[in-house]
Design a protein around this motif. Structure first.
Motif, PDB file in Angstrom:
ATOM      1  N   ALA A 189      -4.177  53.336 -44.467  1.00 33.74           N
ATOM      2  CA  ALA A 189      -5.404  52.629 -44.086  1.00 33.74           C
ATOM      3  C   ALA A 189      -5.076  51.364 -43.298  1.00 33.74           C
ATOM      4  O   ALA A 189      -5.789  51.012 -42.343  1.00 33.74           O
ATOM      5  CB  ALA A 189      -6.217  52.289 -45.330  1.00 33.74           C
ATOM      6  N   ALA A 190      -4.004  50.691 -43.666  1.00 31.80           N
ATOM      7  CA  ALA A 190      -3.586  49.490 -42.942  1.00 31.80           C
ATOM      8  C   ALA A 190      -3.214  49.811 -41.501  1.00 31.80           C
ATOM      9  O   ALA A 190      -3.266  48.939 -40.633  1.00 31.80           O
ATOM     10  CB  ALA A 190      -2.405  48.835 -43.654  1.00 31.80           C
ATOM     11  N   HIS A 191      -2.839  51.068 -41.268  1.00 32.51           N
ATOM     12  CA  HIS A 191      -2.492  51.497 -39.916  1.00 32.51           C
ATOM     13  C   HIS A 191      -3.632  52.294 -39.255  1.00 32.51           C
ATOM     14  O   HIS A 191      -3.406  53.028 -38.301  1.00 32.51           O
ATOM     15  CB  HIS A 191      -1.195  52.305 -39.942  1.00 32.51           C
ATOM     16  N   GLY A 192      -4.841  52.151 -39.800  1.00 31.80           N
ATOM     17  CA  GLY A 192      -6.020  52.662 -39.128  1.00 31.80           C
ATOM     18  C   GLY A 192      -6.639  53.930 -39.658  1.00 31.80           C
ATOM     19  O   GLY A 192      -7.686  54.360 -39.169  1.00 31.80           O
ATOM     20  N   ALA A 193      -6.028  54.568 -40.641  1.00 33.58           N
ATOM     21  CA  ALA A 193      -6.529  55.859 -41.117  1.00 33.58           C
ATOM     22  C   ALA A 193      -7.774  55.710 -41.983  1.00 33.58           C
ATOM     23  O   ALA A 193      -7.947  54.714 -42.695  1.00 33.58           O
ATOM     24  CB  ALA A 193      -5.450  56.592 -41.903  1.00 33.58           C
ATOM     25  N   LYS A 194      -8.614  56.733 -41.941  1.00 33.58           N
ATOM     26  CA  LYS A 194      -9.678  56.914 -42.918  1.00 33.58           C
ATOM     27  C   LYS A 194      -9.072  57.734 -44.049  1.00 33.58           C
ATOM     28  O   LYS A 194      -8.446  58.772 -43.795  1.00 33.58           O
ATOM     29  CB  LYS A 194     -10.858  57.678 -42.317  1.00 33.58           C
ATOM     30  N   VAL A 195      -9.237  57.285 -45.274  1.00 36.84           N
ATOM     31  CA  VAL A 195      -8.498  57.869 -46.391  1.00 36.84           C
ATOM     32  C   VAL A 195      -9.446  58.332 -47.492  1.00 36.84           C
ATOM     33  O   VAL A 195     -10.372  57.604 -47.873  1.00 36.84           O
ATOM     34  CB  VAL A 195      -7.495  56.851 -46.979  1.00 36.84           C
ATOM     35  N   VAL A 196      -9.194  59.540 -47.985  1.00 33.02           N
ATOM     36  CA  VAL A 196      -9.915  60.044 -49.152  1.00 33.02           C
ATOM     37  C   VAL A 196      -9.044  59.820 -50.378  1.00 33.02           C
ATOM     38  O   VAL A 196      -7.933  60.358 -50.473  1.00 33.02           O
ATOM     39  CB  VAL A 196     -10.251  61.538 -49.017  1.00 33.02           C
ATOM     40  N   ILE A 197      -9.544  59.005 -51.292  1.00 31.67           N
ATOM     41  CA  ILE A 197      -8.854  58.735 -52.557  1.00 31.67           C
ATOM     42  C   ILE A 197      -9.319  59.763 -53.573  1.00 31.67           C
ATOM     43  O   ILE A 197     -10.513  59.903 -53.829  1.00 31.67           O
ATOM     44  CB  ILE A 197      -9.192  57.323 -53.086  1.00 31.67           C
ATOM     45  N   CYS A 198      -8.387  60.503 -54.160  1.00 30.36           N
ATOM     46  CA  CYS A 198      -8.805  61.440 -55.204  1.00 30.36           C
ATOM     47  C   CYS A 198      -7.836  61.439 -56.372  1.00 30.36           C
ATOM     48  O   CYS A 198      -6.630  61.290 -56.218  1.00 30.36           O
ATOM     49  CB  CYS A 198      -9.013  62.847 -54.658  1.00 30.36           C
TER      50      CYS A 198
END
Length: 261
Positions: free
Chosen positions: A31-40
């Motif tokens: 995320a710090a490098h721009g990604a959209k992240v799904v936390i599961c």
């Protein structure tokens, strides 16, 4: 300033077991490098807290997270995770299959069928399901990263943790198979094989003085790993910087597996 080689802007990552530990550290760094992240993860409150922590960081310009609770041993719940990612962002570019179980240790002579089946469904089949759900889109776009978190016990023999190691060896073979099939179409598949890190799964090891003494004697680095040291490798494999790494198992173990002593 993020290097273009590691820039994940516009990419969407699904990371299992990411409410804490290695998975969360990897999600946060992506995320710090721009990604959209799904936390599961299995606990909804822990997933929500992890996503909230990422979303609250003012340093993440385009990085963002959503929480989708999931038991990876249940196919329908994995389908919900992938569906939520597609509904929110329209794609999945990166999968990090980090979650696993280690519910039993002992001799193969005492291994029960139901225990073996549980190991295989959660640690191996769930990753196959994820690949089937996400690779078609990656192949269509010509870019994909499938990262599996294995273990050095998949590289070494052990009379106590052998069943867990068997599943991790299967992970390593799975990425080799995927690399052979999909590398020419822009999808990279690789394994990270951690040594002993200070995670909850390894608590029995790093809290045992005898195990600590043995590990420090055998390991060239004379210490356990830090979680961020896995996250950095995950970022490499998720990004353009890792685009020519395919079908590999990278041991992140302080040199444990190369030590004869």
């Amino acid at each position: 300033m993020t290097s273009p080689l590691f820039d994940l802007s516009g990419k969407v990552a699904v990371i299992t077991g990411s409410s804490r530990g290695i998975g969360f550290a990897s999600a946060r760094l992506m995320a710090a490098h721009g990604a959209k992240v799904v936390i599961c993860g299995r606990k909804a409150d822990a997933c929500e807290a992890a996503a909230a922590e990422i979303n609250a960081d003012p340093g993440f310009d385009s990085g963002e997270a959503i929480a989708v609770p999931c038991n990876i041993g249940r196919k329908d719940e994995l389908q919900t995770v992938v569906a939520r990612a597609n509904e929110r962002w329209g794609r999945v570019d990166i999968v990090m299959a980090n979650a696993a179980i280690h519910p039993w240790t002992g001799s193969v002579l005492d291994l029960r069928d139901e225990t073996f089946n549980k190991f295989m469904q959660v640690n191996v089949q769930s990753s196959i399901w994820l690949a089937q759900m996400t690779l078609p889109g990656m192949l269509e776009r010509g870019y994909g990263r499938f990262i599996m978190v294995a273990s050095v016990v998949g590289l070494l023999g052990d009379p106590v943790t052998g069943t867990y190691g068997l599943t991790k060896a299967a992970d390593m073979q799975f990425v080799r198979n995927m690399a052979m099939e999909f590398a020419s179409r822009g999808v990279c598949a690789n394994c990270i094989a951690p040594g002993t890190f200070k995670t909850e799964m390894a608590r029995s090891q790093w809290e045992d003085p005898a195990m600590v003494a043995w590990y420090q004697q055998r390991n060239p680095s004379k210490r356990f790993g830090e979680i961020d040291e896995i996250a950095g490798v995950a970022l490499l494999l998720a990004s353009r910087a890792g685009g020519y790494i395919n079908g590999q198992t990278i041991a992140v173990d302080g040199g444990h597996t190369i030590s004869f002593r």
